[in-house]
Scaffold this motif. Sequence first.
Motif, PDB file in Angstrom:
ATOM      1  N   LEU A   1      48.116  50.651  53.634  1.00 11.31           N
ATOM      2  CA  LEU A   1      47.659  51.618  54.597  1.00 11.31           C
ATOM      3  C   LEU A   1      48.022  53.248  53.756  1.00 11.31           C
ATOM      4  N   ASP A   2      49.701  53.282  52.724  1.00 14.53           N
ATOM      5  CA  ASP A   2      49.792  53.819  52.619  1.00 14.53           C
ATOM      6  C   ASP A   2      49.032  54.774  51.762  1.00 14.53           C
ATOM      7  N   LEU A   3      48.200  54.396  50.729  1.00 17.85           N
ATOM      8  CA  LEU A   3      47.525  54.701  49.796  1.00 17.85           C
ATOM      9  C   LEU A   3      46.204  55.244  50.808  1.00 17.85           C
ATOM     10  N   HIS A   4      45.856  54.366  51.911  1.00 18.54           N
ATOM     11  CA  HIS A   4      44.631  55.062  52.577  1.00 18.54           C
ATOM     12  C   HIS A   4      45.374  56.567  52.651  1.00 18.54           C
ATOM     13  N   ARG A   5      46.119  56.794  53.537  1.00 17.26           N
ATOM     14  CA  ARG A   5      46.713  57.727  54.287  1.00 17.26           C
ATOM     15  C   ARG A   5      46.852  59.669  52.655  1.00 17.26           C
ATOM     16  N   ARG A   6      47.564  58.360  51.582  1.00 21.99           N
ATOM     17  CA  ARG A   6      47.583  59.413  50.777  1.00 21.99           C
ATOM     18  C   ARG A   6      45.563  60.022  50.422  1.00 21.99           C
ATOM     19  N   LEU A   7      45.170  59.418  50.166  1.00 24.40           N
ATOM     20  CA  LEU A   7      44.104  59.472  49.863  1.00 24.40           C
ATOM     21  C   LEU A   7      42.999  60.707  51.097  1.00 24.40           C
ATOM     22  N   LYS A   8      43.599  60.582  52.434  1.00 23.56           N
ATOM     23  CA  LYS A   8      42.880  60.961  53.691  1.00 23.56           C
ATOM     24  C   LYS A   8      43.353  62.430  53.061  1.00 23.56           C
ATOM     25  N   GLU A  17      37.081  59.718  51.306  1.00 23.14           N
ATOM     26  CA  GLU A  17      37.720  58.497  52.100  1.00 23.14           C
ATOM     27  C   GLU A  17      37.642  57.682  52.049  1.00 23.14           C
ATOM     28  N   SER A  18      37.728  56.034  51.858  1.00 22.36           N
ATOM     29  CA  SER A  18      38.363  55.045  50.909  1.00 22.36           C
ATOM     30  C   SER A  18      37.846  53.739  52.172  1.00 22.36           C
ATOM     31  N   PHE A  19      37.427  52.982  51.707  1.00 18.24           N
ATOM     32  CA  PHE A  19      37.613  51.635  51.796  1.00 18.24           C
ATOM     33  C   PHE A  19      38.252  50.467  51.796  1.00 18.24           C
ATOM     34  N   LEU A  20      38.050  49.321  52.259  1.00 22.54           N
ATOM     35  CA  LEU A  20      39.209  48.703  51.951  1.00 22.54           C
ATOM     36  C   LEU A  20      38.763  47.018  52.076  1.00 22.54           C
ATOM     37  N   LYS A  21      39.232  46.089  51.047  1.00 19.38           N
ATOM     38  CA  LYS A  21      38.755  44.817  51.123  1.00 19.38           C
ATOM     39  C   LYS A  21      39.436  44.071  50.960  1.00 19.38           C
ATOM     40  N   CYS A  22      39.448  42.980  50.980  1.00 28.30           N
ATOM     41  CA  CYS A  22      40.587  41.113  50.619  1.00 28.30           C
ATOM     42  C   CYS A  22      39.664  41.163  49.899  1.00 28.30           C
ATOM     43  N   THR A  23      40.574  40.260  48.668  1.00 24.94           N
ATOM     44  CA  THR A  23      40.202  40.065  47.163  1.00 24.94           C
ATOM     45  C   THR A  23      39.637  38.211  47.456  1.00 24.94           C
ATOM     46  N   GLY A  24      40.434  37.986  48.102  1.00 23.25           N
ATOM     47  CA  GLY A  24      40.086  36.570  48.508  1.00 23.25           C
ATOM     48  C   GLY A  24      40.828  35.990  47.363  1.00 23.25           C
ATOM     49  N   GLY A  25      41.908  36.362  47.085  1.00 22.95           N
ATOM     50  CA  GLY A  25      42.634  36.125  47.010  1.00 22.95           C
ATOM     51  C   GLY A  25      44.564  37.221  47.059  1.00 22.95           C
ATOM     52  N   LYS A  26      45.228  37.015  46.304  1.00 25.75           N
ATOM     53  CA  LYS A  26      46.359  37.210  47.190  1.00 25.75           C
ATOM     54  C   LYS A  26      46.251  38.952  46.766  1.00 25.75           C
ATOM     55  N   LEU A  51      44.853  43.580  47.393  1.00 25.79           N
ATOM     56  CA  LEU A  51      43.625  44.407  48.229  1.00 25.79           C
ATOM     57  C   LEU A  51      42.961  45.463  46.970  1.00 25.79           C
ATOM     58  N   HIS A  52      41.558  45.457  47.769  1.00 27.09           N
ATOM     59  CA  HIS A  52      41.384  46.532  46.686  1.00 27.09           C
ATOM     60  C   HIS A  52      40.843  48.021  47.777  1.00 27.09           C
ATOM     61  N   VAL A  53      41.494  49.212  47.426  1.00 23.20           N
ATOM     62  CA  VAL A  53      40.712  50.429  48.073  1.00 23.20           C
ATOM     63  C   VAL A  53      40.149  51.411  46.670  1.00 23.20           C
ATOM     64  N   THR A  54      38.858  51.154  47.092  1.00 29.56           N
ATOM     65  CA  THR A  54      37.472  52.159  46.645  1.00 29.56           C
ATOM     66  C   THR A  54      37.239  53.477  47.293  1.00 29.56           C
ATOM     67  N   VAL A  55      37.432  54.822  46.857  1.00 25.42           N
ATOM     68  CA  VAL A  55      36.815  55.659  47.137  1.00 25.42           C
ATOM     69  C   VAL A  55      34.969  56.309  46.599  1.00 25.42           C
ATOM     70  N   PRO A  56      33.934  56.516  47.360  1.00 22.23           N
ATOM     71  CA  PRO A  56      32.404  56.931  46.453  1.00 22.23           C
ATOM     72  C   PRO A  56      32.891  57.626  46.030  1.00 22.23           C
ATOM     73  N   LEU A  57      32.085  57.997  45.009  1.00 23.21           N
ATOM     74  CA  LEU A  57      31.965  59.405  44.055  1.00 23.21           C
ATOM     75  C   LEU A  57      31.157  59.610  44.081  1.00 23.21           C
ATOM     76  N   ALA A  58      30.489  60.702  43.530  1.00 17.42           N
ATOM     77  CA  ALA A  58      28.581  61.533  43.679  1.00 17.42           C
ATOM     78  C   ALA A  58      28.255  61.259  41.941  1.00 17.42           C
ATOM     79  N   GLU A  59      29.648  60.229  40.677  1.00 20.55           N
ATOM     80  CA  GLU A  59      28.986  60.563  39.898  1.00 20.55           C
ATOM     81  C   GLU A  59      29.161  61.450  39.028  1.00 20.55           C
ATOM     82  N   LYS A  60      29.867  62.238  39.355  1.00 23.71           N
ATOM     83  CA  LYS A  60      30.261  63.825  38.474  1.00 23.71           C
ATOM     84  C   LYS A  60      31.352  63.840  37.383  1.00 23.71           C
ATOM     85  N   ASN A  61      32.449  63.401  38.159  1.00 19.31           N
ATOM     86  CA  ASN A  61      33.635  62.365  37.317  1.00 19.31           C
ATOM     87  C   ASN A  61      33.241  61.717  35.840  1.00 19.31           C
TER      88      ASN A  61
END
Length: 260
Positions: free
Chosen positions: A155-162, A167-176, A178-188
């Motif tokens: 949640l801290d990371l989500h706020r910093r990105l916001k 926009e960021s997306f959250l995922k449980c990894t099936g392990g211990k 969490l992953h947070v990802t951000v979609p990009l326009a493929e320009k960087n």
Amino acid sequence: MPSILKDQKKDDLVLSGITITHPDRVISEIGHITKGELAKYYATVAPFLLKAIVGHPLSLLRCPDGINNDCFYQRNPGQGLGPDVRPFQFKHKDKTYEYLYIDDKKGLMEVVQMGAIELHPWGARVNNIDYPDRPIFDLDPAPDVPFDAVKLAALDLHRRLKKRSLESFLKCTGGKGLHVTVPLAEKNTWDEVKTFGGTIAKEMVAAVPQAYVATMSKAKRTGKIFVDFFRNDYAATAIADFSVRARPGAPVAVPLAWDE
């Protein structure tokens, strides 16, 4: 001829035109999960899973005899993977590499047939390989860190990105973790994306040094959450959305809404 017909009847699980042999083979003793059940699961979630991995180089974690036996990573095309598992060649620093990728459900079924359990896509597509389409932050807790603390870190990371209008997306990894990802326009470039990830991670460490660490040194991670931005290196991978993990009980990496 009778023996061939007998074999076909025994291995009669066909998904998207791909025959899954030995569907009754147990891949996880916990839960008594079979290869056939794994294949049916992947066939069911394919419309969601493929969105994140189609056209991306893949690393496969293959466990032909189940998760309690020998498993190995494969990212290069080879014999036996099927015609819908495609090769991809590229050059990096004057060296030529060949990876594999899939385009559709048939390719997915072919890698499952060959014993793949985990799917790890690269963060860029084969037709734009030098420009990632997602940075990944892996929140990896030390063994003594409770999961509630990892949730707060996400949640801290989500706020910093916001705050940066990302926009960021959250995922449980099936392990211990969490992953947070951000979609990009493929320009960087990869270097730009990794530098950005490092900036966010170090900002979190500076703000709450008792909770976070941004270095790989395990000696410094006791009681802390490693904000791993190193998955944004060239050729680095991360577990796919909806991928099964090669762990007891075959847990799944599941995307979550932030209010979950």
